[in-house]
Design a protein around this motif. Structure first.
Motif, mmCIF file in Angstrom:
data_model
loop_
_atom_site.group_PDB
_atom_site.id
_atom_site.type_symbol
_atom_site.label_atom_id
_atom_site.label_comp_id
_atom_site.label_asym_id
_atom_site.label_seq_id
_atom_site.Cartn_x
_atom_site.Cartn_y
_atom_site.Cartn_z
ATOM 1 N N GLU C 161 0.845 -1.201 0.000
ATOM 2 C CA GLU C 161 0.000 0.000 0.000
ATOM 3 C C GLU C 161 0.873 1.242 0.000
ATOM 4 O O GLU C 161 0.681 2.148 0.800
ATOM 5 N N TYR C 162 1.883 1.232 -0.842
ATOM 6 C CA TYR C 162 2.736 2.408 -0.974
ATOM 7 C C TYR C 162 3.237 2.451 -2.409
ATOM 8 O O TYR C 162 3.113 1.483 -3.152
ATOM 9 N N PRO C 163 3.796 3.611 -2.820
ATOM 10 C CA PRO C 163 4.138 3.765 -4.234
ATOM 11 C C PRO C 163 5.468 3.125 -4.658
ATOM 12 O O PRO C 163 6.311 2.798 -3.822
ATOM 13 N N CYS C 165 8.018 4.399 -5.866
ATOM 14 C CA CYS C 165 9.212 5.150 -5.444
ATOM 15 C C CYS C 165 9.929 4.463 -4.280
ATOM 16 O O CYS C 165 11.157 4.511 -4.191
ATOM 17 N N VAL C 166 9.148 3.854 -3.376
ATOM 18 C CA VAL C 166 9.751 3.245 -2.191
ATOM 19 C C VAL C 166 10.745 2.164 -2.620
ATOM 20 O O VAL C 166 11.878 2.114 -2.124
ATOM 21 N N LYS C 169 13.781 3.720 -4.612
ATOM 22 C CA LYS C 169 14.838 4.317 -3.792
ATOM 23 C C LYS C 169 15.724 3.224 -3.186
ATOM 24 O O LYS C 169 16.943 3.359 -3.140
ATOM 25 N N LEU C 170 15.099 2.121 -2.732
ATOM 26 C CA LEU C 170 15.914 1.049 -2.170
ATOM 27 C C LEU C 170 16.861 0.496 -3.233
ATOM 28 O O LEU C 170 17.942 0.020 -2.926
ATOM 29 N N ASN C 171 16.441 0.566 -4.475
ATOM 30 C CA ASN C 171 17.324 0.107 -5.553
ATOM 31 C C ASN C 171 18.326 1.175 -5.968
ATOM 32 O O ASN C 171 19.104 0.973 -6.890
ATOM 33 N N GLU C 172 18.263 2.294 -5.326
ATOM 34 C CA GLU C 172 19.193 3.401 -5.550
ATOM 35 C C GLU C 172 19.312 3.804 -7.011
ATOM 36 O O GLU C 172 20.398 4.063 -7.523
ATOM 37 N N ASN C 173 18.157 3.882 -7.683
ATOM 38 C CA ASN C 173 18.150 4.358 -9.061
ATOM 39 C C ASN C 173 18.270 5.878 -9.103
ATOM 40 O O ASN C 173 17.856 6.562 -8.174
ATOM 41 N N VAL C 174 18.791 6.375 -10.205
ATOM 42 C CA VAL C 174 18.736 7.818 -10.438
ATOM 43 C C VAL C 174 17.291 8.131 -10.800
ATOM 44 O O VAL C 174 16.723 7.513 -11.696
ATOM 45 N N PRO C 186 5.418 7.803 -8.279
ATOM 46 C CA PRO C 186 4.893 8.338 -7.011
ATOM 47 C C PRO C 186 3.422 8.016 -6.749
ATOM 48 O O PRO C 186 2.975 8.109 -5.611
#
Ligand SMILES: Cc1cc2nc3c(=O)[nH]c(=O)nc-3n(C[C@H](O)[C@H](O)[C@H](O)COP(=O)(O)OP(=O)(O)OC[C@H]3O[C@@H](n4cnc5c(N)ncnc54)[C@H](O)[C@@H]3O)c2cc1C
Ligand code: SF4
Ligand code: SF4
Ligand code: SF4
Ligand code: SF4
Ligand code: SF4
Ligand code: FES
Lengths: 355, 278, 246
Positions: C161-163, C165-166, C169-174, C186
């Motif tokens: 239940e989250y987008p 992006c979460v 970010k953990l995958n550290e993409n640009v 998002p």
């Protein structure tokens, strides 16, 4: 400044130094990903490293509190067997800025508080931190001087500072000393370089002037007055609850615990994984009640975790001024601006009372 | 990467064996547990444990038996989701994982010598049952004991046999109400708040202990204050999302308090100015 | 214990999700150790006339015939799983609902459209009860395996239940916004491990809107990046049109 604690490295030998680390341990250093983005990444050669970089997408917290980390492994054959586990590696992080060192100090505080997080402490023992001092701001998002994270103090093994001719290296632990002694490329420092370092630091005080129109010591007061500030309400409309600001923050450590079995359904692992107070399931309980439903309340919580709550609990501000949250936010919610608006709103209220 | 087993990990579990499962209502079951290694769970009334079903998940659950019971400990679980429904499928002899106890529990030492007003809404009776059983076991340490218990319907009434027993005791004042009655129901009908004005207490000698669903607290506190109870003699136990139970994961935070570590029991005084608490 | 009997059925879709299952690679062998596939048109011709333990439904429901068929499958299935965006949220088929049905019919079949009666597109759960949802266009293979394990364990699978992006970010993409591109991450449900972004593409929102999207805020973001607002509307409608029928 004790002169024995300082060494010099010819600027041209920096790459040789980095290369000399690679046989010792897994070396992680800032590597450019393009579009002004950097990542702490395992390097095989000094050529990959960006010595000048702005804070990486994810801070070095990922080495201390991994994004996803197994905490238990279990087997459910005839008898239940459960084993708490952790994984670690000997690693050297090269090129850590002082803001990120401040972030690690915050994590240390929380995770060595009772009950101690044994896995964290094991990993921490195996990490060597080699810092690089910023002689100037990384960019306009930084607010490291407001929180006092722009100068090297503690929390590293070695700290490199660029002088006119040399890098001067501060040796801050026996781990750091061991590394210095492994090569013969370092020279002893002389009084002249220590003088130069002092001048550089004095100069820095002019370059790094407080980015927020208040002082750190007024933070508790400011936040005690600001729980119902309009600033939060404005964030309600803007914030997308994407959780990027917390994922990239060096002092955010909230997590979820989950598990996954393998295809036999008889064995598996329980793991913790980074989570964020900005996300919907964070504070929801059975029955569907969400204790922090509004985006404004979630944003407020984030700021109070940085600037208020942990001052009482741990005696520290939990913001390093690294600017990552502002850089990453596509809604352009900017930490410096939010703090400034809070101050303005709070001042206006005080004035109104007096007038 | 080197992998090590860390026996002193705070996430380590102890194996507990289910001695007995008793169905209390359609949604709640009572589990009797002992540790497999025969050690004893030392706890205070109001504390909770983390219960694990390996491969499924881990959840916080209040201990609902008396800390003086040296044979087993009990939990009362409502089936609401993944772990709780799976727990309901287990039977005597099955093994589950337990860590804890966690939280502060009720401040027994301060309660001693005082009158108790225990107010339970629905499943809130679980942690309070531990306190009730403890105070019955040490009846002479306490003054008057009042118990008010409210449920949505008669079918949701938990621990019916015990309630029957408590209500018959002469040294306990017991009252019970349901929001909606059925034809067989002969007791009170109405919200739990409707019982409070009628209890005969000396407010300065009384500690109130309140546990129930989130919506209940505000209204109950209002009644208690009207009765003249001092703010530091109103004890509330809160539910929050909990993952670690030790002040790390951040999930249970109520402003600067961690519900798992600083709570789950708080005095009204501690939280009365906190918007996130109630 | 005999292996659970599993079947795959397709409705209006491109069958890409079934293909993802068929191409799952190495884990397939282990999967076949624990389940028995009794119907799977994409890879076998056999049919089964008994009860199904688990039925995977691919595609959305777009005509009366499909409604009858899905109801029959539901009756014969202990557990019913919606597989892929067409089944879980109506997916691209839902775009049909933006136009009057007659117009759609004419567009596809010309003047003979009357012989091809059509209905508004529906996601599977809008016609029969669904037990598990596997989002994505196509589905993300690791999530399919996770859901299958939950089914076999007898526990629910919760779609994050989250987008996106979460996970991104953990995958550290640009971030795509740093690259000057627009990304639906998002406001899109996570669970795909930000698959597309990891591979250098934007998220085009295939898993559907997250449960509590701040679409107004997202419009503001697009304005800041000088992206016309109807870009968002179109992108959202591309996968989420059927949500209106929920
Ligand atoms: C201190 C404390 C004491 C409790 N005591 C009892 C008790 O005695 N008996 C009892 O039946 N229940 C008790 N609960 C509630 C119980 O923990 C939840 O019902 C349980 O976690 C739901 O888990 P689930 O896997 O069955 O539900 P899920 O399928 O995970 O989810 C159902 C709902 O529960 C919420 N939830 C999930 N995990 C948690 C969690 N760790 N904490 C809170 N909510 C969660 C989810 O957000 C979701 O809305 C207590 C909770 C707390 C915090
Ligand atoms: S990064 Fe920005 S939009 Fe995303 S949660 Fe944080 S403040 Fe909100
Ligand atoms: S709040 Fe923002 S500026 Fe402060 S430490 Fe976290 S990411 Fe850096
Ligand atoms: S925030 Fe300050 S310490 Fe951190 S990189 Fe920027 S200038 Fe350096
Ligand atoms: S690339 Fe897309 S999914 Fe990833 S952080 Fe940026 S907006 Fe979110
Ligand atoms: S990244 Fe976006 S488009 Fe790609 S699979 Fe995930 S939800 Fe679909
Ligand atoms: S449950 Fe983790 S901090 Fe309270």
């Amino acid at each position: 400044m004790k002169i024995e604690q300082y060494k010099l490295l010819e600027k041209s030998l920096l790459k040789d130094f980095i290369n000399s680390l690679i046989p010792i341990a897994n070396v992680y250093a800032p590597v450019s990903k393009g579009f002004n983005n950097y990542v702490f990444q395992n390097i095989k050669s000094a050529d990959e490293v960006s010595i000048k970089y702005i804070p990486t997408i994810i801070p070095p917290k990922k080495f201390f509190l991994p994004k996803k980390e197994n905490i238990l492994q279990f087997f459910i054959e005839d008898e239940l067997k459960v084993e708490p586990v952790t994984e670690y590696e000997n690693l050297i992080i090269f090129g850590v800025h002082t803001c990120d060192i401040a972030g690690i100090k915050c994590l240390n505080m929380v995770l060595s508080d009772k009950p101690k997080d044994t896995a964290y402490l094991i990993r921490k023992k195996h990490v060597t931190i080699i810092g690089i001092e910023c002689n100037d701001y990384c960019d306009e998002y930084a607010s490291c001087s407001f929180v006092g994270a722009h100068m090297p103090t503690t929390g590293y093994d070695l700290m490199f500072t660029e002088l006119s001719e040399y890098f001067i290296v501060h040796i801050h632990s026996s781990k750091g000393m061991d590394i210095i002694e492994k090569t013969d490329i370092f020279k002893d420092a002389s009084i002249a370089q220590l003088e130069e370092l002092k001048i550089l630091r004095n100069n820095k005080m002019k370059i790094f002037n407080n980015e927020i129109p208040t002082e750190r010591r007024y933070l508790p007061d400011l936040f005690d007055r600001s729980f119902n500030a309009n600033v939060w309400k404005e964030l309600e409309q803007k914030c997308l609850s994407c959780g990027n600001c917390t994922a990239v923050c060096p002092t955010c450590y909230c997590f979820d615990i989950k598990e996954e079995v393998d295809l036999t359904l008889k064995a598996g692992e329980r793991y913790r994984v980074w989570f964020s107070c900005q996300l919907d399931p964070f504070a929801k309980v059975a029955g569907g009640h969400d204790f922090r439903k509004e985006r404004s309340a979630r944003q407020r919580h984030r700021f109070y975790r940085k600037f208020r709550y942990h001052i009482d609990r741990y005696g520290m501000v939990f913001c390093t001024g690294c600017g990552r949250c502002s850089r990453t936010c596509m809604a352009k919610i900017n930490l410096k601006e939010v703090l400034t608006s809070l101050i303005r709103e709070s001042e206006a209220k005080i004035w109104r009372k007096w007038l | 990467m080197a992998k090590v087993v860390i026996k002193d990990s705070p996430y380590n579990l102890k194996k507990a064996k289910i001695l007995d499962v008793k169905t209390l209502t359609e949604k709640e079951k009572l589990f009797k547990l002992v540790f497999e290694d025969k050690t004893w769970l030392d706890f205070e009334p109001g504390q909770f444990i983390m219960v694990s079903l390996m491969g499924i998940g881990e959840i916080p659950v209040s201990i609902c038996s008396s800390p003086l019971n040296r044979h087993y400990f009990e939990i009362c679980v409502r089936a609401v989701g993944k772990v709780t429904n799976s727990l309901h499928k287990l039977k005597a002899g099955d093994i589950i994982g337990v860590r804890g106890p966690y939280g502060n529990g009720f401040p027994i030492k301060s309660l001693e010598g005082h009158d108790l007003l225990i107010i339970a809404g629905g499943l809130g009776i679980a942690p309070l049952r531990s306190l009730i059983l403890y105070s019955i076991d040490n009846r002479r340490d306490f003054g008057e004991i009042h118990i008010l218990f409210g449920c949505k319907t008669p079918g949701e009434l938990l621990f019916e046999d015990e309630i029957e027993e408590w209500s018959k005791r002469l040294d306990i004042h017991f009252a019970c109400t349901v929001d909606r009655a059925d034809p067989d129901w002969k007791g009170n009908v109405g919200l739990i708040t409707s019982l409070i004005p009628g209890v005969d207490i000396d407010p300065l000698r009384t500690y109130a202990a309140v546990v129930g669903p989130p919506v209940m607290y505000k209204f109950v506190i209002k009644e208690l204050l009207a009765k003249g109870l001092p703010v530091d003699q109103i004890l509330l136990s809160f539910e929050r999302h909990m993952k670690c139970g030790m002040g790390k994961c951040g999930r249970c935070q109520i402003q600067n308090l961690y519900c798992c570590k600083d709570g789950p029991v708080f005095t009204f005084k501690e939280i009365m100015d906190m918007a996130e608490a109630l | 214990m005999s292996k659970p009997k599993v079947a795959f059925f397709d409705f209006a879709c491109c069958e890409g999700c079934q293909l993802q299952v068929a191409n799952i690679g190495e884990p397939l062998i282990d999967l076949l150790d624990i389940v028995q596939v009794v119907e799977f048109r994409e890879v076998m011709s056999e049919k089964w006339d008994g009860e199904f333990d688990v039925s995977f439904i691919e595609g959305s429901i777009t005509d009366e015939h499909a409604v009858e068929r899905i109801k029959k499958i539901r009756e014969r299935s202990k557990i019913l799983v919606a597989l892929g965006s067409c089944a879980t949220i109506g997916g691209v088929n839902g775009m049909k609902n933006s136009f009057p049905l007659e117009e759609v019919g004419k567009y596809v079949y010309g003047e003979s459209y009357k012989f091809f009666p059509t209905l508004q597109t529906k996601a599977v759960h809008q016609v029969v009860p669904v037990d598990y949802f596997i989002n994505g266009c196509p589905i993300y293979q690791p999530e399919f395996i996770t859901v299958l394990k939950c089914i076999l364990q007898g526990i629910p699978y919760y779609v994050p239940e989250y987008p996106v992006c979460v996970e991104c970010k953990l995958n550290e993409n640009v971030c795509m916004y740093d690259r000057g591109l627009t990304c639906m991450g998002p406001v899109t449900k996570a669970g795909c491990n930000s698959w597309c972004i990891n591979n250098g593409n934007i998220c085009y929102g295939c898993r559907g809107l997250t449960i509590n999207p701040n679409t107004e805020g997202f419009k503001e973001v697009l304005k800041k990046y000088n992206i016309p607002e109807d870009f968002l509307i179109k992108k959202i409608e591309m996968y989420n049109k059927c949500k209106e029928l929920d």
